[in-house]
Design a protein around this motif. Structure first.
Motif, mmCIF file in Angstrom:
data_model
loop_
_atom_site.group_PDB
_atom_site.id
_atom_site.type_symbol
_atom_site.label_atom_id
_atom_site.label_comp_id
_atom_site.label_asym_id
_atom_site.label_seq_id
_atom_site.Cartn_x
_atom_site.Cartn_y
_atom_site.Cartn_z
ATOM 1 N N THR A 1 -27.418 -6.456 13.548
ATOM 2 C CA THR A 1 -26.080 -5.972 13.196
ATOM 3 C C THR A 1 -25.943 -5.746 11.697
ATOM 4 N N GLU A 2 -26.327 -6.750 10.908
ATOM 5 C CA GLU A 2 -26.123 -6.672 9.463
ATOM 6 C C GLU A 2 -27.020 -5.623 8.807
ATOM 7 N N ASN B 1 -27.623 -7.225 -0.325
ATOM 8 C CA ASN B 1 -28.577 -6.291 0.256
ATOM 9 C C ASN B 1 -29.493 -6.981 1.261
ATOM 10 N N SER C 1 -35.741 1.292 5.623
ATOM 11 C CA SER C 1 -34.525 1.009 4.859
ATOM 12 C C SER C 1 -34.296 2.134 3.855
ATOM 13 N N GLU D 1 -32.910 1.378 9.609
ATOM 14 C CA GLU D 1 -33.181 1.929 10.939
ATOM 15 C C GLU D 1 -34.362 1.189 11.563
ATOM 16 N N ALA E 1 -28.232 -2.911 10.224
ATOM 17 C CA ALA E 1 -27.726 -1.586 10.598
ATOM 18 C C ALA E 1 -26.554 -1.182 9.705
ATOM 19 N N LYS E 2 -25.703 -2.148 9.341
ATOM 20 C CA LYS E 2 -24.588 -1.859 8.433
ATOM 21 C C LYS E 2 -25.083 -1.371 7.078
ATOM 22 N N ARG E 3 -26.284 -1.795 6.695
ATOM 23 C CA ARG E 3 -26.842 -1.443 5.390
ATOM 24 C C ARG E 3 -27.741 -0.214 5.449
ATOM 25 N N GLY E 4 -27.732 0.468 6.585
ATOM 26 C CA GLY E 4 -28.485 1.707 6.714
ATOM 27 C C GLY E 4 -29.944 1.524 7.068
ATOM 28 N N PRO F 1 -21.172 -10.846 2.383
ATOM 29 C CA PRO F 1 -21.151 -9.586 3.141
ATOM 30 C C PRO F 1 -21.711 -8.396 2.380
ATOM 31 N N ASP F 2 -21.763 -8.477 1.044
ATOM 32 C CA ASP F 2 -22.226 -7.350 0.237
ATOM 33 C C ASP F 2 -23.686 -7.471 -0.189
ATOM 34 N N THR G 1 -22.194 -15.482 10.639
ATOM 35 C CA THR G 1 -21.546 -14.550 9.722
ATOM 36 C C THR G 1 -22.306 -14.578 8.402
#
Length: 246
Positions: free
Chosen positions: A101-102, A56, A128, A109, A104-107, A53-54, A49
């Protein structure tokens, strides 16, 4: 975990490199009612984990070492390049799944170009929101080593460090004016010199030998390997190796 941050300046004031270094926590574990507990082994680690989480540039909570570095150009607030290094006590496949996973959450590709996924190392390229990025993973003892780099296209363009398509850009200078030349790729380039007067040269991807001439005398030789889309700083006033700044 103890965090130490240092700032370093190169010989020319037009480039500022800021580095943050996080030292490993050693063999101390977390305190609990039962006393000191050791780090869990990779086989018994919980699911990975993010520590923040925020953030960059994410790093798993299960890391026992991390460091960050940021490259700036004087006069431009946003960084040219941001990097993260970490050691994570988990299997390589688990760390790879975490970052896919992480990011991809931040956009970010994932791109197919240059993808390498092997049992003991991984290299992935990303597009990115801020620019090109790379993820490299490798096994080191019982840990997975992480190298994550994001480049900022807007900052590179503002600094005139963005190479033309399909090529790499060298940025170089010399403090003393009108006495030095750079010899590279069958070219001899006179260096105007002086502080805050960097010059640039675009080259196709490859490995190049180069030499610094001062008052006609060869005072330094070295090699550099560059890839398309990269920008490198050649520090010609000392023994420092070339730095990738974008």
């Amino acid at each position: 975990m103890t965090t130490v941050r240092r700032a370093m300046r190169g010989p020319a004031r037009w480039l500022l490199l800021l580095c943050g270094l996080a030292l490993p926590a050693g063999d101390l574990g977390a305190a609990s009612a039962g006393g000191w507990m050791p780090h869990p082994s990779p086989q018994t680690s919980a699911a990975l984990t993010p520590a923040d989480p925020d953030a960059n540039m994410p790093v798993p909570k299960q890391h026992n070492f991390s460091s960050s570095n940021t490259t700036h150009v004087t006069g431009i607030e946003i960084p040219l390049r941001v990097g993260l290094e970490a050691h994570v006590q988990a299997q390589l496949g688990d760390v790879l799944a975490f970052y896919r996973t992480e990011l991809a959450k931040r956009g970010w590709e994932e791109k197919p170009e240059g993808t390498v996924v092997a049992a003991d190392h991984v290299q992935l390229a990303f597009a990115s929101p801020k620019g090109p990025a790379t993820l490299k993973l490798g096994r080191a003892k019982d840990e997975t080593a992480v190298s994550l780099v994001q480049r900022n296209t807007e900052a590179a363009a503002k600094a005139n460090f963005l190479p033309i398509a399909g090529q790499a850009r060298l940025i170089f200078g010399y403090l003393a004016p009108d006495v030095a030349s750079l010899v590279i790729n069958d070219q001899t380039i006179k260096i105007a010199g002086g502080e805050n007067h960097p010059q640039t040269l675009d080259l196709p991807p490859g490995t190049y030998s180069y030499a610094l001439l001062v008052s006609g005398y060869r005072v330094r030789t070295d090699t550099i390997t560059v890839a398309a889309g990269e920008a490198w700083s050649l520090t010609l006033d000392g023994d420092k190796k070339p730095d990738q700044i974008y």
